[in-house]
Write an enzyme that holds these catalytic residues in place. Structure first.
Site, mmCIF file in Angstrom:
data_model
loop_
_atom_site.group_PDB
_atom_site.id
_atom_site.type_symbol
_atom_site.label_atom_id
_atom_site.label_comp_id
_atom_site.label_asym_id
_atom_site.label_seq_id
_atom_site.Cartn_x
_atom_site.Cartn_y
_atom_site.Cartn_z
ATOM 1 N N ARG A 23 1.527 2.048 -2.879
ATOM 2 C CA ARG A 23 2.780 0.977 -3.271
ATOM 3 C C ARG A 23 4.041 0.504 -2.743
ATOM 4 O O ARG A 23 3.690 1.472 -1.401
ATOM 5 C CB ARG A 23 3.507 1.724 -4.636
ATOM 6 N N LEU A 24 4.203 -0.651 -2.189
ATOM 7 C CA LEU A 24 5.516 -1.176 -1.458
ATOM 8 C C LEU A 24 5.980 -1.687 -2.379
ATOM 9 O O LEU A 24 5.881 -2.150 -3.485
ATOM 10 C CB LEU A 24 4.798 -2.381 -0.483
ATOM 11 N N ILE A 56 8.662 -3.470 -4.567
ATOM 12 C CA ILE A 56 9.816 -4.171 -4.132
ATOM 13 C C ILE A 56 11.170 -4.041 -5.356
ATOM 14 O O ILE A 56 12.182 -4.528 -5.394
ATOM 15 C CB ILE A 56 9.500 -5.387 -4.314
ATOM 16 N N ILE A 57 10.417 -4.485 -6.868
ATOM 17 C CA ILE A 57 11.394 -3.716 -7.809
ATOM 18 C C ILE A 57 11.209 -2.539 -8.534
ATOM 19 O O ILE A 57 10.309 -1.757 -8.711
ATOM 20 C CB ILE A 57 10.732 -5.163 -8.885
ATOM 21 N N ASP A 98 8.365 -4.570 -13.784
ATOM 22 C CA ASP A 98 7.682 -5.309 -13.902
ATOM 23 C C ASP A 98 6.276 -4.827 -14.174
ATOM 24 O O ASP A 98 5.173 -5.448 -15.613
ATOM 25 C CB ASP A 98 7.214 -6.715 -13.148
ATOM 26 N N ASN A 139 -0.687 -4.518 -8.436
ATOM 27 C CA ASN A 139 -0.612 -5.313 -7.707
ATOM 28 C C ASN A 139 -0.373 -7.102 -7.523
ATOM 29 O O ASN A 139 -0.320 -7.124 -8.193
ATOM 30 C CB ASN A 139 -1.593 -4.947 -6.395
ATOM 31 N N GLY A 140 1.346 -6.936 -7.581
ATOM 32 C CA GLY A 140 1.601 -8.085 -7.594
ATOM 33 C C GLY A 140 3.101 -8.416 -7.474
ATOM 34 O O GLY A 140 3.931 -6.984 -7.342
ATOM 35 N N GLU A 141 3.427 -8.799 -8.355
ATOM 36 C CA GLU A 141 4.909 -9.969 -9.013
ATOM 37 C C GLU A 141 5.014 -10.482 -10.684
ATOM 38 O O GLU A 141 4.370 -11.470 -9.737
ATOM 39 C CB GLU A 141 5.429 -9.565 -8.085
ATOM 40 N N CYS A 157 0.400 -4.459 -2.370
ATOM 41 C CA CYS A 157 0.514 -3.097 -3.032
ATOM 42 C C CYS A 157 -0.961 -2.909 -3.112
ATOM 43 O O CYS A 157 -1.645 -4.353 -2.778
ATOM 44 C CB CYS A 157 1.005 -2.858 -4.325
#
Length: 327
Positions: A50-51, A53-54, A101, A76-78, A2
């Site tokens: 945004r990409l 994922i969750i 998250d 940005n991240g996980e 992201c």
């Protein structure tokens, strides 16, 4: 991946314009093709691409705020341990509106402040605007997986996942940083906090930055220890250590399998990617999707080794041959 970006004026009476943040977001659109958003109020503006994922639902939209709108985040991240943190925060009385998250970080900030990053397991670049404190908080993960750049001008502070978001500001004068270029020629990389552009800095890995009233405070929150952690005296000690390494690797792979989109693995045929694929195969209830790159020059082609691993673990294997296209 992201992308995040934003700016804050040193003078609280000066207003950020919507188009300023939109222009910054447009430079990093490729980082987040699924969605985008902005938060602009007074002297502050945050942007996000945004990409997903969750939590693919609209509740995962960013920038995201807390219940009363006093705290806003672009992330940005996980975060791999967000479910554990979520339970901890619910026990503290926090209420959640999404399964993302991102929202976990907001409530963790409310609970822990700047120390919130010390409880995060994952890869991240975070920007939090707290209107109650009048502060902007930036943070980068321990290994620096997620990029984050910033620039402090005489009247404002800019940040972005990529340098081009900062360059989108018409007041920023793009000039090369000759010291950074010297480092690149010497080391084939530009070490943090240097950047190829004068006036732009990388936030170093495992660091936070707090902006308040035009002043910047940097803090390192983690450092790898090189002290001896285990003494091996007997064959049993060695076997125990081997078993622990495998279990730690398995756990590291397991927590990274949380996703609401299909997962796959790059498989080179080397030790590291082969271990990851082997562990994924043992943890997933369907064949692992593996992808390998090969070359027509056999001296550099590792496809046979990747194919051996793919065959061994019954993966859904895909190979691509890369050829030069130089004119």
């Amino acid at each position: 991946m992201c992308g995040i970006c934003g700016l804050v004026y040193n003078n609280p009476s000066r207003n950020v314009k919507d188009e300023q943040i939109l222009n910054m977001c447009e430079t990093i659109r490729h980082r987040g093709p699924d969605d985008g958003g902005t938060y602009v109020k007074g002297s502050v503006g945050l942007g996000f691409r945004r990409l997903a994922i969750i939590d693919l639902s609209p509740t995962g939209h960013q920038p995201m705020c807390n219940e009363d709108g006093s705290i806003w985040i672009a992330f940005n991240g996980e975060i791999y341990n967000y479910l554990e943190l979520r339970e901890y925060l619910i026990s503290k009385g926090h209420t959640f509106r999404s399964r993302s998250d991102t929202e976990t970080i907001i409530h963790l900030w409310e609970e822990e402040g700047e120390q919130c990053v010390e409880k995060l397991r994952g890869m991240f670049a975070i920007a939090i605007w707290d209107s109650n404190r009048g502060s902007l908080f930036l943070a980068r993960d321990r290994e620096g997986k997620k990029p984050l750049f910033y620039a402090a001008l005489h009247d404002k502070f800019l940040f972005g996942s990529e340098i081009k978001a900062i360059l989108a500001d018409p007041d920023f004068n793009a000039e090369p940083d000759m010291q950074a270029i010297h480092h690149y020629l010497a080391y084939q990389s530009v070490p943090a906090p240097f950047c190829a552009f004068k006036g732009v800095n990388k936030l170093p890995p495992a660091h936070t930055l707090l902006w308040k009233d035009g002043r910047i405070t940097l803090r390192r929150y983690w450092k790898l220890s090189y002290a001896n952690k285990r003494i091996i005296r007997t064959p049993q000690d060695e076997q125990t250590l081997q078993e622990e390494i495998i279990e730690r690797l398995r756990e590291a792979v397991r927590i990274r399998l949380m996703s609401e989109v299909p997962l796959g693995a790059f498989l080179s045929g080397g030790i590291d990617s082969s271990i990851v694929v082997a562990l994924m195969a043992g943890l997933m209830n369907q064949p692992v999707k593996t992808f390998s790159i090969g070359f027509t020059n056999e001296e550099y082609n590792e496809l046979p080794y990747a194919r051996m691993v793919a065959d061994r673990y019954g993966t859904e294997h895909h190979e691509f041959i890369v050829t030069p296209d130089a004119k």
